[in-house]
Design a protein around this motif. Structure first.
Motif, PDB file in Angstrom:
ATOM      1  N   LYS A   1       0.824  -1.191   0.000  1.00  0.00           N
ATOM      2  CA  LYS A   1       0.000   0.000   0.000  1.00  0.00           C
ATOM      3  C   LYS A   1       0.867   1.252   0.000  1.00  0.00           C
ATOM      4  O   LYS A   1       1.847   1.344   0.728  1.00  0.00           O
ATOM      5  CB  LYS A   1      -0.893  -0.003   1.228  1.00  0.00           C
ATOM      6  N   LYS A   2       0.487   2.216  -0.821  1.00  0.00           N
ATOM      7  CA  LYS A   2       1.221   3.471  -0.896  1.00  0.00           C
ATOM      8  C   LYS A   2       0.813   4.378   0.257  1.00  0.00           C
ATOM      9  O   LYS A   2      -0.364   4.495   0.601  1.00  0.00           O
ATOM     10  CB  LYS A   2       0.932   4.165  -2.223  1.00  0.00           C
ATOM     11  N   SER A   3       1.781   5.035   0.848  1.00  0.00           N
ATOM     12  CA  SER A   3       1.523   5.925   1.970  1.00  0.00           C
ATOM     13  C   SER A   3       0.863   7.208   1.488  1.00  0.00           C
ATOM     14  O   SER A   3       1.148   7.702   0.400  1.00  0.00           O
ATOM     15  CB  SER A   3       2.831   6.264   2.670  1.00  0.00           C
ATOM     16  N   LYS A   4      -0.002   7.777   2.322  1.00  0.00           N
ATOM     17  CA  LYS A   4      -0.613   9.053   1.962  1.00  0.00           C
ATOM     18  C   LYS A   4       0.254  10.225   2.376  1.00  0.00           C
ATOM     19  O   LYS A   4      -0.077  11.361   2.112  1.00  0.00           O
ATOM     20  CB  LYS A   4      -2.006   9.176   2.577  1.00  0.00           C
ATOM     21  N   PHE A   5       1.400   9.939   2.998  1.00  0.00           N
ATOM     22  CA  PHE A   5       2.332  10.977   3.425  1.00  0.00           C
ATOM     23  C   PHE A   5       3.607  10.896   2.610  1.00  0.00           C
ATOM     24  O   PHE A   5       4.163   9.826   2.419  1.00  0.00           O
ATOM     25  CB  PHE A   5       2.690  10.806   4.911  1.00  0.00           C
ATOM     26  N   SER A   6       4.075  12.051   2.139  1.00  0.00           N
ATOM     27  CA  SER A   6       5.357  12.100   1.454  1.00  0.00           C
ATOM     28  C   SER A   6       6.440  12.385   2.491  1.00  0.00           C
ATOM     29  O   SER A   6       6.174  12.414   3.687  1.00  0.00           O
ATOM     30  CB  SER A   6       5.341  13.164   0.360  1.00  0.00           C
TER      31      SER A   6
ATOM     32  N   ASP B   1      -3.575  11.937  12.252  1.00  0.00           N
ATOM     33  CA  ASP B   1      -4.431  10.786  11.941  1.00  0.00           C
ATOM     34  C   ASP B   1      -3.606   9.554  11.570  1.00  0.00           C
ATOM     35  O   ASP B   1      -3.828   8.911  10.547  1.00  0.00           O
ATOM     36  CB  ASP B   1      -5.421  11.137  10.828  1.00  0.00           C
ATOM     37  N   ILE B   2      -2.619   9.250  12.427  1.00  0.00           N
ATOM     38  CA  ILE B   2      -1.800   8.053  12.264  1.00  0.00           C
ATOM     39  C   ILE B   2      -1.788   7.297  13.581  1.00  0.00           C
ATOM     40  O   ILE B   2      -2.128   7.842  14.635  1.00  0.00           O
ATOM     41  CB  ILE B   2      -0.351   8.389  11.842  1.00  0.00           C
TER      42      ILE B   2
ATOM     43  N   THR C   1       2.783   3.545  13.647  1.00  0.00           N
ATOM     44  CA  THR C   1       3.286   4.213  12.450  1.00  0.00           C
ATOM     45  C   THR C   1       4.291   5.286  12.825  1.00  0.00           C
ATOM     46  O   THR C   1       5.349   5.406  12.203  1.00  0.00           O
ATOM     47  CB  THR C   1       2.128   4.839  11.652  1.00  0.00           C
TER      48      THR C   1
END
Length: 59
Positions: A2-7, A32-33, A37
């Motif tokens: 899964k790709k992270s929503k955070f860069s 919201d983690i 994480t």
């Protein structure tokens, strides 16, 4: 995977907030983690500046 929503930049910002004295629970709630994480990020990116994190991602 899964790709992270955070860069890289937001990850470094979140870690820096906790280093500056904010509680980990508060930082995680705002971002919201989960706590897990956050601690995984701190293990991987702890002590790096945003430019260093970006460079690490390019490698």
């Amino acid at each position: 995977m899964k790709k992270s929503k955070f860069s890289e930049a937001p990850i470094a910002f979140i870690l820096r907030q906790a280093d500056e004295g904010a509680s980990v629970a508060e930082v995680c709630r705002k971002a919201d983690i989960s706590d897990a994480t956050f601690y995984n990020w701190r293990k991987r990116y702890g002590g790096l500046t945003p430019s260093e994190v970006k460079r690490l991602g390019q490698l």
